[in-house]
Design an enzyme around this catalytic site. Structure first.
Site, PDB file in Angstrom:
ATOM      1  CE  LYS A  46      11.641  22.412  74.646  1.00 14.63           C
ATOM      2  NZ  LYS A  46      10.126  22.284  74.416  1.00 14.63           N
ATOM      3  CB  SER A  76       8.972  25.025  72.429  1.00  5.45           C
ATOM      4  OG  SER A  76       8.769  24.062  73.337  1.00  5.45           O
ATOM      5  CB  SER A 122       6.520  22.120  72.411  1.00  6.22           C
ATOM      6  OG  SER A 122       5.868  23.378  72.298  1.00  6.22           O
TER       7      SER A 122
END
Length: 474
Positions: free
Chosen positions: A81, A156, A180
């Protein structure tokens, strides 16, 4: 390109590296080709390191040929990420403001993945500063769901989920401060694990926020266990990280005789008919495994949602307020709104949210003494539009208007009650083609219980992504 190759489970790929019927170079080459073919549509990746990754794959191939792998991830592509750090490589946080930031230190989780032989071939897209449950930014554009590009892959960790669902990586990392990991897992038909607070190390300052967790995303439960066992454990840079390291078993007994609590709405969420239908079907699957499943009333009201919003706005929003003076015009609408609203929050509001958290656990804690786990939907809607803007757009559930930020996800209460391990698994698909999911909530710090339930459920439904009929039609 064989879809069977790009969707191969990590555990199978490792076995085939070992018997020399597959090379890390073959696997990575296929996934890079997949990523290049669908980048413009999906925008799952931000920075890519394909040439460097191929060199690493060739080195891994040589180690496997010599029977000397360096770790349990040797040769596996792992997408990271774009919010955690790899020394010398940019980390943008999805923002125009920080697009030139290059860290000089590697985050603990990424260090462990690299040390175990994982090959980082790409960074995955996030909303700006990971502050939304959809994934779009002014820097990287709109990330879309491989099952139906009109919809979000969630956020996210949306780029991670889109990449996994599209066959662009074998494993991926995520972080979860309000859902997320679990929201993208639901929207993309994946397995996502929110460990209990402190189980996996994180970077400052959010390692000190008990809502915040780092964890794995994968296409199957055992792959999730593989990556979680690498990420887990204390780190001397993170005072919140737990000692000793917990190593999860890779296999578990069945669920015969278990008692499972079911909450369809956690007391205050409005749930779509499609999500309800698929959640009830999942409950029947657990019954078929010999478990008793009973619907329960947690006694929670909308105050639980409100308290979660207060905490996130105060802590998360407060961290962003410093950007307003110099960078307001560079920010996305949702980050600017979050930062501006944080200025209205007071310390007393935060304390009140903590009092509500304590009251909420006074019902959940005793419940998890009577039941082995709690299950509930992960999201109230299968997904929202890919370019959904919480500051201008409206949302409804089957015609009933709801709020526009976190009201369509049922994840935040378990960031509030953060010591409970929670694993998200698929529950079916909606008419749009977008997957739906459930959360399996275990008692505090009893991670193996969550995985035992998830693995039994996965085996009962036959797994996911195993054939062309169970993969996105890209």
């Amino acid at each position: 390109m064989s879809d069977d190759l790009i969707y191969m489970p990590a555990t199978e790929a490792l076995a085939r590296f070992r018997d020399k019927s597959l090379s890390p170079v073959e696997l990575l080459s296929a996934q890079i080709a997949r990523a290049e073919a669908h980048h413009e549509t999906l925008r799952a990746f931000t920075y890519t390191y394909f040439d460097e990754a191929m060199q690493a794959a060739r080195a891994s191939e040589a180690r496997w040929a010599a029977g000397d792998p360096i770790g349990c991830l040797d040769g596996l592509p792992v997408a990271i990420k774009d919010e955690s750090h790899i020394a010398g490589k940019p980390t943008s946080y999805g923002s125009l403001v920080t697009q030139d930031f290059i860290p000089d230190e590697t985050s603990a989780n990424n260090e462990r993945i690299l040390r175990a032989g994982g090959i980082v071939h790409a960074r995955t897209a996030t909303p700006e500063f990971s502050s939304a449950v959809v994934t779009w930014s002014r820097l990287w554009g709109v990330t879309r769901n491989p099952w139906n590009p009109e919809f979000t892959p969630g956020g996210s960790s949306g780029g991670a989920a889109a990449a996994l669902a599209a066959g662009m990586t074998t494993l991926a990392t995520g972080s979860d401060i309000g859902g997320s990991i679990r929201v993208p897992a639901s929207c993309c038909g994946l397995v996502g694990f929110k460990p209990p607070y402190g189980r996996n190390p994180d970077d400052t300052p959010f390692n000190l926020d008990y809502y915040c967790h780092t964890g794995p995303l994968a296409r199957g439960v055992q792959d999730s266990i593989l990556l979680q066992n690498v990420m887990c454990g204390p780190d001397p840079r993170d005072i919140a990280s737990l000692y000793p390291k917990l190593t999860l078993p890779t296999d578990y007994p069945g669920l015969d005789g278990w008692r499972i609590a079911l909450s369809m709405d956690l007391g205050s969420f409005t749930i779509s008919d499609e999500v309800r239908r698929n959640t009830l079907a999942a409950a029947e699957t657990f019954r078929g495994l010999g478990a008793i499943v009973e619907e329960v009333d947690l006694g929670w009201g909308v105050e639980v949602q409100d308290a979660c919003h207060t905490h996130l706005g105060h802590i998360f929003g407060g961290e962003l307020t410093g950007l307003l003076e110099e960078h307001a015009d560079d920010l996305t609408s949702y980050v600017r709104s979050l930062a501006e609203n944080a200025g209205e929050s007071r310390g007393r509001d935060l304390v009140r949210s903590m009092e509500i958290a304590g009251a909420a656990y006074k019902t959940l804690g005793p419940l998890l003494e009577r039941y082995d786990v709690l299950i509930c939907p992960t999201t109230a809607l299968p997904a929202v539009p890919a370019d959904f803007d919480s500051t201008t757009d409206s949302l409804d559930v089957d015609g009933t208007p709801i709020g526009t930020t976190l009201e369509w996800v049922l994840t935040t209460p378990f960031n509030m009650l953060s010591r409970c391990p929670v694993i998200a698994v698929p529950s079916g698909r909606a008419d749009s083609g977008v997957p739906t999911g459930i959360q399996i909530v275990a008692p505090t710090y009893r991670d193996p219980i969550a995985f035992q339930a998830a693995l039994a459920y996965e085996r009962a439904v036959g797994g996911w992504f195993g054939s062309a009929a169970t993969r996105p039609g890209l």
